[in-house]
Design an enzyme around this catalytic site. Sequence first.
Site, PDB file in Angstrom:
ATOM      1  N   THR A 171       0.678  -1.123   0.030  1.00 42.85           N
ATOM      2  CA  THR A 171       0.015   0.047  -0.059  1.00 42.85           C
ATOM      3  C   THR A 171       0.760   1.145  -0.182  1.00 42.85           C
ATOM      4  O   THR A 171       1.987   1.424   0.629  1.00 42.85           O
ATOM      5  CB  THR A 171      -0.969  -0.100   1.385  1.00 42.85           C
ATOM      6  OG1 THR A 171      -0.133   0.170   2.397  1.00 42.85           O
ATOM      7  CG2 THR A 171      -1.751  -1.101   1.492  1.00 42.85           C
ATOM      8  N   GLU A 226      -6.103  -3.687  -0.370  1.00 38.34           N
ATOM      9  CA  GLU A 226      -6.386  -4.799   0.598  1.00 38.34           C
ATOM     10  C   GLU A 226      -7.309  -5.665  -0.149  1.00 38.34           C
ATOM     11  O   GLU A 226      -7.706  -6.579   0.322  1.00 38.34           O
ATOM     12  CB  GLU A 226      -6.513  -4.317   2.080  1.00 38.34           C
ATOM     13  CG  GLU A 226      -5.393  -3.906   2.568  1.00 38.34           C
ATOM     14  CD  GLU A 226      -5.172  -2.398   2.422  1.00 38.34           C
ATOM     15  OE1 GLU A 226      -5.587  -1.768   1.691  1.00 38.34           O
ATOM     16  OE2 GLU A 226      -4.582  -1.643   3.476  1.00 38.34           O
ATOM     17  N   LYS A 274     -13.907  16.566  12.857  1.00 38.88           N
ATOM     18  CA  LYS A 274     -15.015  16.161  14.230  1.00 38.88           C
ATOM     19  C   LYS A 274     -15.314  17.459  14.872  1.00 38.88           C
ATOM     20  O   LYS A 274     -14.621  18.037  15.699  1.00 38.88           O
ATOM     21  CB  LYS A 274     -14.460  15.338  14.962  1.00 38.88           C
ATOM     22  CG  LYS A 274     -14.082  13.897  14.306  1.00 38.88           C
ATOM     23  CD  LYS A 274     -13.503  12.834  15.067  1.00 38.88           C
ATOM     24  CE  LYS A 274     -13.005  11.672  14.342  1.00 38.88           C
ATOM     25  NZ  LYS A 274     -11.974  11.674  13.673  1.00 38.88           N
ATOM     26  N   TRP A 295     -19.863  15.124  12.474  1.00 34.90           N
ATOM     27  CA  TRP A 295     -18.668  14.902  11.462  1.00 34.90           C
ATOM     28  C   TRP A 295     -19.060  15.834  10.234  1.00 34.90           C
ATOM     29  O   TRP A 295     -20.317  15.845   9.817  1.00 34.90           O
ATOM     30  CB  TRP A 295     -18.786  13.391  11.082  1.00 34.90           C
ATOM     31  CG  TRP A 295     -18.226  12.579  12.048  1.00 34.90           C
ATOM     32  CD1 TRP A 295     -17.240  12.821  13.176  1.00 34.90           C
ATOM     33  CD2 TRP A 295     -18.164  10.884  12.059  1.00 34.90           C
ATOM     34  NE1 TRP A 295     -17.268  11.754  14.009  1.00 34.90           N
ATOM     35  CE2 TRP A 295     -17.533  10.486  13.211  1.00 34.90           C
ATOM     36  CE3 TRP A 295     -18.460  10.147  11.092  1.00 34.90           C
ATOM     37  CZ2 TRP A 295     -17.267   9.068  13.211  1.00 34.90           C
ATOM     38  CZ3 TRP A 295     -18.441   8.786  11.298  1.00 34.90           C
ATOM     39  CH2 TRP A 295     -17.633   8.404  12.608  1.00 34.90           C
TER      40      TRP A 295
HETATM   41  P1  ADP Z   1      -3.886   3.755  -0.043  1.00 34.85           P
HETATM   42  O1  ADP Z   1      -5.012   3.172   0.687  1.00 34.85           O
HETATM   43  O2  ADP Z   1      -2.596   3.051  -0.192  1.00 34.85           O
HETATM   44  O3  ADP Z   1      -3.848   5.064  -0.432  1.00 34.85           O
HETATM   45  P2  ADP Z   1      -5.242   2.264  -2.208  1.00 34.85           P
HETATM   46  O4  ADP Z   1      -5.308   2.285  -3.676  1.00 34.85           O
HETATM   47  O5  ADP Z   1      -5.583   1.007  -1.449  1.00 34.85           O
HETATM   48  O6  ADP Z   1      -4.265   3.169  -1.608  1.00 34.85           O
HETATM   49  O7  ADP Z   1      -6.539   3.345  -1.589  1.00 34.85           O
HETATM   50  C1  ADP Z   1      -7.772   2.800  -1.068  1.00 34.85           C
HETATM   51  C2  ADP Z   1      -8.548   4.174  -0.729  1.00 34.85           C
HETATM   52  O8  ADP Z   1      -8.666   4.820  -1.837  1.00 34.85           O
HETATM   53  C3  ADP Z   1     -10.133   3.822  -0.232  1.00 34.85           C
HETATM   54  O9  ADP Z   1      -9.898   3.077   1.151  1.00 34.85           O
HETATM   55  C4  ADP Z   1     -10.522   5.026  -0.265  1.00 34.85           C
HETATM   56  O10 ADP Z   1     -10.392   5.817   0.894  1.00 34.85           O
HETATM   57  C5  ADP Z   1      -9.864   5.814  -1.514  1.00 34.85           C
HETATM   58  N1  ADP Z   1     -10.890   5.335  -2.648  1.00 34.85           N
HETATM   59  C6  ADP Z   1     -10.698   4.621  -3.507  1.00 34.85           C
HETATM   60  N2  ADP Z   1     -11.725   4.689  -4.673  1.00 34.85           N
HETATM   61  C7  ADP Z   1     -12.533   5.679  -4.087  1.00 34.85           C
HETATM   62  C8  ADP Z   1     -13.482   6.338  -4.772  1.00 34.85           C
HETATM   63  N3  ADP Z   1     -14.434   6.121  -5.895  1.00 34.85           N
HETATM   64  N4  ADP Z   1     -14.256   7.421  -4.020  1.00 34.85           N
HETATM   65  C9  ADP Z   1     -13.696   7.862  -2.863  1.00 34.85           C
HETATM   66  N5  ADP Z   1     -12.456   7.160  -2.214  1.00 34.85           N
HETATM   67  C10 ADP Z   1     -11.927   6.292  -2.924  1.00 34.85           C
END
Ligand code: ADP
Length: 553
Positions: free
Chosen positions: A198, A343, A451, A456
């Site tokens: 990640t 993940e 917050k 929120w």
């Molecule tokens: P990292 O978590 O390492 O930045 P990831 O590609 O695994 O990389 O990112 C996952 C995160 O990206 C998600 O948990 C979410 O917060 C965000 N994410 C992915 N797709 C979307 C989406 N369509 N809209 C908003 N957030 C998104």
Amino acid sequence: MSQADMNAMPGALPGLMMDRPLLVAPLLTYAAQFHSDTEIITRSVEGPIHRTTYAEMSRRTQRLAHALIALGVKPGDRVATLAWNTWRHMELYFAVSGIGAICHTINPRLSNEQMRYIIDHAEDRLLFFDLTFADAVADTCKGRKSLLARVVLSDAAHRPARAELSDVLTYEELIAAHDEDYAWPEFDENTAASLCYTSGTTGNPKGVLYSHRSLVLHSFACCMAATMSLNVDDRVLPIVPMFHVNAWGLPYSCPMSGATLIMPGRGLDGPSLFELMDSEFVTCSQGVPTVWMSLLATMREKGRKPKALKRILIGGAAASEMLIEAYEAEFGIQVNHAWGMTEMSPLGVVNNLKPKFLKKTRAEQMPQKLKQGRVVYGVDMRIVDIEGTILAHDGRTPGHLQVRGPWIAKSYFKSDSAALTTDGWFDTGDIATIDADGYMHITDRAKDVIKSGGEWISSVDLENAALDHPQIAHAAVIGIRHPKWLERPYLICVARGAQKPSLQEVNAYLETKVPKWWLPDGIAFVDAIPLGPTGKIQKTKLREQFKDVIAGK
Ligand code: ADP
């Protein structure tokens, strides 16, 4: 119920179906047999367009399997790649996993220091790299004890000149020396097949270790009509890189569905993508919002879309109303919003409208389209409050989004820390609502949500609302300290032109879009918003930069 309990179910009869393992190599073998002349077309890193077929790719992958074994790769070993989306990278996916080793895709946008950390942590045995990354390889590989050899993904004519790389092998010479008759072994489907770290916006990157079973099940899910709807008549251009969550599984799901693949290499800017999509009749494509913004600029300049482009998938970050509207209404390209994470292999939800929404006007459909999408079969999803109480699927109540399923990580590679809740769910770190139709809407990252008092405020919704302001080009919202409310929103923007609107002007605009108590307490203009290696806003940097700003002062 645990696996052991299920196996021990008193009185249960075993099913009488074959117990064939779900493995990665047969995906390519299938495509080579039944879609033998279907093409994989690449804008090569060396320059020219390269064309191959599933049949030819399968033969070369078998040569590569022999070559890997000859170089000393054993089952369970990690083989690293530092490469763009190309046919050679795809051959590595299949050959490395096919011999029981693990294909570790490294994100070249990481700093050299993070790359060194990852190579050491994964104990990579080989490193395959594209010419573009020769300098990074020369620097990061120094002193990496685990590495047996490095291979440049090109031919003898393109051997890198740098003295530190004099010992590198070339991919084409390497595979030419071997036969194309490798018999893929069969083994347990739970064997590890690939590894992706990640991006590590907090702390060191964490390794997600996919299994053959998880990759194959995820591919089935990607082909479904409710998700990417892949089929033989699709010409798919994955813009999402193969170093980011296996290009959202497309190198596996395209051979499974018999779709043609068009690989962009390193040409990820709007004009290069447009040209390749246009000349190769691309029908669908997948990427993050920033690439869709640059393609949009090119389409507007040219006054048309790439001629065969029918639908795009937008994921990785939220798709804005402006982006969805521009693609759909201006150019007639269907947009599917999607959400997932490293993940989760990454597919979690994909947005397509149920028939009852299709009857509505475009304006009425928009709030539904802005949601990330409907839960994909195979992923269980719930939202909980801070105490872990399960919250209602009413489309209004936000909670911590948790998931479980056969393509979701249960722990991180070589890590002792628990990745799951005590009852076996993975906490995504996202805050979301789920509505009665099963559409999930991300309202924030748990660490970014503001917050204010006991309530929120979604930084994402505020950013999207601010982005619609005509004088704001980019926006990020962070929480700043407040003596009474603890936190209040603070808006950081890049202006679209020379004119910088005041806080009062921006808030007068935002008031029409968000509740009044959400309005930012302050505004700052910067030259650029810092982005991380996967193109996401680095809020940690902004929080550091603006840590001394206190609301109400
Ligand atoms: P990292 O978590 O390492 O930045 P990831 O590609 O695994 O990389 O990112 C996952 C995160 O990206 C998600 O948990 C979410 O917060 C965000 N994410 C992915 N797709 C979307 C989406 N369509 N809209 C908003 N957030 C998104």
